[in-house]
Design a protein around this motif. Structure first.
Motif, short mmCIF file in Angstrom:
data_model
loop_
_atom_site.label_atom_id
_atom_site.label_comp_id
_atom_site.label_asym_id
_atom_site.label_seq_id
_atom_site.Cartn_x
_atom_site.Cartn_y
_atom_site.Cartn_z
N ALA A 55 0.57 -1.14 -0.17
CA ALA A 55 -0.24 0.03 0.06
C ALA A 55 0.92 1.07 -0.02
O ALA A 55 0.72 1.91 -0.57
N ALA A 56 2.12 0.84 0.83
CA ALA A 56 2.74 2.01 0.86
C ALA A 56 3.72 2.65 -0.48
O ALA A 56 3.84 3.61 -1.08
N ASN A 57 4.07 1.58 -1.36
CA ASN A 57 4.54 1.59 -2.52
C ASN A 57 3.60 2.56 -3.84
O ASN A 57 3.72 2.72 -4.44
N ALA A 58 2.05 1.94 -3.61
CA ALA A 58 1.04 2.50 -4.14
C ALA A 58 1.03 3.58 -4.07
O ALA A 58 0.32 4.66 -5.36
N ARG A 59 1.40 4.35 -3.04
CA ARG A 59 1.63 5.87 -2.69
C ARG A 59 2.91 6.69 -2.86
O ARG A 59 2.75 7.88 -2.69
N GLY A 60 3.35 5.69 -3.67
CA GLY A 60 4.15 6.72 -3.53
C GLY A 60 6.05 6.51 -2.85
O GLY A 60 6.97 6.97 -3.16
N ARG A 61 5.59 5.65 -2.04
CA ARG A 61 6.98 5.05 -1.01
C ARG A 61 7.56 4.52 -1.44
O ARG A 61 7.48 2.96 -1.29
N ARG A 62 8.71 4.41 -1.29
CA ARG A 62 9.63 3.07 -1.61
C ARG A 62 9.97 2.23 -0.38
O ARG A 62 10.81 2.61 0.30
N LEU A 63 9.07 1.04 -0.17
CA LEU A 63 9.27 0.72 0.84
C LEU A 63 9.59 -1.21 0.65
O LEU A 63 8.59 -1.60 -0.90
#
Length: 556
Positions: free
Chosen positions: A278-286
Motif C-alpha cells: 500500500a505504501a508503494n502504491a502511494r509512491g513510497r519505496r518500502l
C-alpha cells in the motif's frame, strides 16, 4: 572465455545458451561462438552462468577485520556483501567504548567476547577511518557498508546509549555523524527496534532507546545529499505507517526486516507485506526482507538465544555459573516462562513448539539415547512438561547439552508466497553473526536448489534476478547485478541439477580456535569477483585473491 553456458542475465529474462568473455575484471563480450582468443577457456556445457549473488543482509563488520575472505560466503556464490545491518556495527567507535561495543555483540550477534577481543583490529575510530582500513586490507568480495545507528548513538551518548532517549542537541550531533558517514561512502543507515535485540546481560541495543523523532531526524540526515537506503529490523512499536512517513520525508528507500513467518501468528507477516504494498502504491519505496531458509538455531542453556527475547527470561540474562543454574531451577521462573509462551504474541522467535526442539548432542554418555529426539517426545515419555524436560536435562549436564530449535519460516506454502511477493527481497542470511547458532550464508544456493528445482515455486530466471539485479538497483550499485558488456565480472557458474547447500558442520577456525557453524556449496563450479576466480568446485581457492571492491559511490 566461458563457453556454452546457459546465461541467466539477472534481469529475469529467459536464458539462452551462449559464451561470455572476461577481460580486465569486466565482461568484455556476450554472444554465441565468440572468438577463442582467450588465455583460458572454460567449457560450461550443461551449466548455468549468472551474476554473483548480492547478500544484502550480513554482519561481517567485525569478522572482516581478521578474515578478509569473509568465510564461508565466497564459496557459496556471494560476490557482494552489504555489512552493518540492524545497526550493529563497530564504527564509529571511540577507544573507551570498544569493550562496550564488543559486549553488545556477544549477545545480539551470538559472538564470543574472547574471539572479538583477539580478532578485531581497531585501527580506526570514525566511520571514514573504518572504510579506509577495509580498503587497505582488501576483501575477497565486494563490500558496501551501512553506518550503524547503535554505534552512532554510543559515540554521542556513551554508556547512556542503552538507557535513555536522546536530547535534541544529541540528536543533532548524531545527524552530523550520519551525514559525515554518507559523505565518506556509507550505503545508508541501519537500525533496529526489535525487542529480541539485546546486548550483554539483556541490556537493550542502543537504537532501541531512540524515539520516533530521532529515527526521523537520522533518516533525513542520511538522505540529505540524495542517497542512501535506510534498513531497520522493526519491533512491534514501529508500525509500517511510521516507516512510510520516514520514506516520504527522506525521499529514500526503506528496507524492513525481519519478515519471517510465525505459525502461531500466521497472518502477521502478510499484513506487513500488504502495508508495504500500500505504501508503494502511494509512491513510497518500502521493501521487506524475507528469508528462503527455515530459521533453526543450535544453542545450549548457557547461551539460549531463541528464548532470550522473552520478558520472562530476563532474570536468567547476565548471570552465569551457579547463579544461572539457580534461576533455571526455580519454579517461579519456569512458571513465568510457561505463562508467557501460552499467551499470544505479534512476534517472537520461540513460540513453545516443543516438537521442533531436538537434542543434538548430550554431554553425558548416560543420556545418549536422548540424542535426535524432540523435547516434546522426551517430556511425554516421562509424563512431564516440555520446558521442565529441557531445563532438567541441561542442568543435569552442567548446561553443556546442545539443542536445536526450529523457530520460524517452517510453513513452506507461506514462505513461497513471501518469496514471490512483489515488494519482498530475498535476504536475511545473517552471515558473520550467530556463528554458533546457525549458518544461512548459502541462502542463494538454497533458493536456486530447493525453491526452484525441488519445489518449482519460482523460475530460475526470476530467482537469479532476486539474488542479483534487484539488490543492485535498490542500492544503486552501478555496473553490477547483470550480465552486460562493460559490467563487473562478478559471476556464479553452477549446475542447476545439483545446486544447493550441504548440511551444516562445525569448524574451529575463529581467533583462538573457537568454533563456528559452516556449510559447503553443492553444484558450484566457479565464483569470480571482478574477473578473479575465488572459488571452484572444491570451495574457496587457496590462491584466491582479495579481488573485492569497497563500494562508496552509489546511484539511483
Amino acid at each position: 572465455l566461458i563457453r556454452g553456458a546457459t546465461l541467466l542475465d539477472g534481469s529475469g529474462a529467459e536464458p539462452f545458451v551462449g559464451d561470455l568473455a572476461v577481460q580486465g575484471g569486466r565482461i568484455r563480450a556476450i554472444g554465441v561462438s565468440l572468438a577463442a582468443d582467450a588465455q583460458r577457456i572454460i567449457d560450461a556445457d550443461g551449466l548455468a552462468l549468472m551474476p554473483g549473488i548480492i547478500d544484502s543482509h550480513t554482519h561481517f563488520d567485525a569478522q572482516i577485520t581478521w578474515d578478509p575472505y569473509v568465510r564461508p560466503s565466497p564459496a557459496l556464490g556471494v560476490t557482494t556483501a552489504v555489512i552493518g545491518n540492524c545497526g550493529f556495527t563497530i564504527a564509529p567507535c571511540r577507544p573507551q567504548d570498544r569493550e562496550l561495543t564488543m559486549r553488545n555483540l556477544t549477545q545480539v550477534e551470538g559472538m564470543s567476547l574472547e574471539v572479538l577481543r583477539q580478532g578485531i583490529r581497531w585501527n580506526f575510530e570514525t566511520f571514514a577511518e573504518y572504510l579506509a582500513q577495509l580498503r587497505a586490507s582488501g576483501s575477497a568480495v565486494n563490500l558496501a557498508a551501512y553506518v550503524g545507528h547503535s554505534s552512532v548513538r554510543t559515540w554521542v551518548l556513551g554508556a547512556d546509549a542503552s538507557k535513555r532517549e536522546a536530547t535534541a542537541h544529541e540528536i543533532a550531533q548524531m545527524g552530523r555523524i550520519v551525514r559525515e558517514a554518507m559523505a565518506a561512502g556509507a550505503v545508508g543507515l541501519a537500525s533496529s527496534t526489535s525487542p529480541a535485540h539485546n546486548g550483554e546481560g539483556g541490556v537493550p541495543m542502543p537504537s532501541r532507546l531512540a524515539g520516533d523523532a530521532e529515527h526521523i531526524a537520522l533518516i533525513e540526515a542520511m538522505g540529505q545529499a540524495g542517497g542512501g537506503v535506510y534498513m531497520v529490523t522493526k519491533g512491534g512499536q514501529m508500525p509500517v505507517a511510521l516507516l512510510e512517513e520516514m520514506s516520504a520525508r527522506s525521499k529514500r528507500p526503506v528496507m524492513i526486516a525481519a519478515l519471517l513467518h510465525n505459525p502461531m501468528n500466521p497472518q502477521a507477516v502478510f499484513q506487513d507485506l500488504e502495508a508495504i504494498s500500500a505504501a508503494n502504491a502511494r509512491g513510497r519505496r518500502l521493501i521487506g526482507q524475507v528469508s528462503c531458509c527455515p530459521l533453526t538455531m543450535e544453542y545450549t542453556l548457557a547461551s539460549p538465544y531463541p528464548v532470550e527475547g522473552l520478558a520472562s527470561w530476563q532474570p536468567a540474562l547476565g548471570v552465569q555459573g551457579a547463579a544461572l543454574k539457580a534461576v533455571l531451577a526455580d519454579k517461579s521462573f519456569r512458571d513465568a516462562v510457561r505463562a508467557e509462551l501460552a499467551a499470544p504474541a505479534v512476534f517472537r522467535l520461540f513460540n513453545g513448539e516443543w516438537d521442533k526442539v531436538h537434542v543434538v548432542e548430550v554431554a553425558e554418555p548416560r543420556h545418549r539415547a536422548l540424542e535426535q529426539r524432540s523435547i516434546a517426545d522426551i517430556a511425554a515419555e516421562h509424563g512431564g512438561d516440555p520446558l521442565d524436560a529441557m531445563l532438567d536435562l541441561a542442568l543435569a549436564e552442567d548446561l553443556r547439552t546442545t539443542f536445536i530449535a526450529g523457530l520460524l519460516n517452517s510453513d513452506e506454502e507461506a514462505v513461497g508466497r513471501m518469496l514471490n511477493h512483489p515488494h519482498s527481497i530475498v535476504s536475511l542470511s545473517d552471515a558473520g553473526a550467530h556463528l554458533t547458532f546457525f549458518t544461512d550464508a548459502g541462502f542463494g544456493l538454497h533458493l536456486l536448489g530447493h525453491w526452484v528445482r525441488e519445489r518449482g515455486a519460482m523460475s530460475l530466471p526470476e530467482a537469479a534476478r532476486r539474488l542479483t539485479s534487484q539488490s543492485a538497483l535498490l542500492f544503486g550499485m552501478r555496473g553490477r547485478g547483470l550480465l552486460r558488456e562493460g559490467y563487473a565480472a562478478d559471476l556464479l557458474l553452477f549446475d542447476p541439477a545439483t545446486v544447493g547447500r550441504a548440511d551444516k558442520r562445525r569448524v574451529f577456525d575463529l581467533p583462538g580456535g573457537a568454533p563456528r557453524l559452516t556449510t559447503d556449496a553443492l553444484g558450484v563450479h566457479g565464483v569470480w569477483v571482478n574477473g578473479a576466480l575465488v572459488a571452484d568446485g572444491n570451495g574457496l581457492r587457496a590462491d584466491a585473491p582479495l579481488a573485492g571492491e569497497l563500494m562508496t559511490r552509489f546511484g539511483g
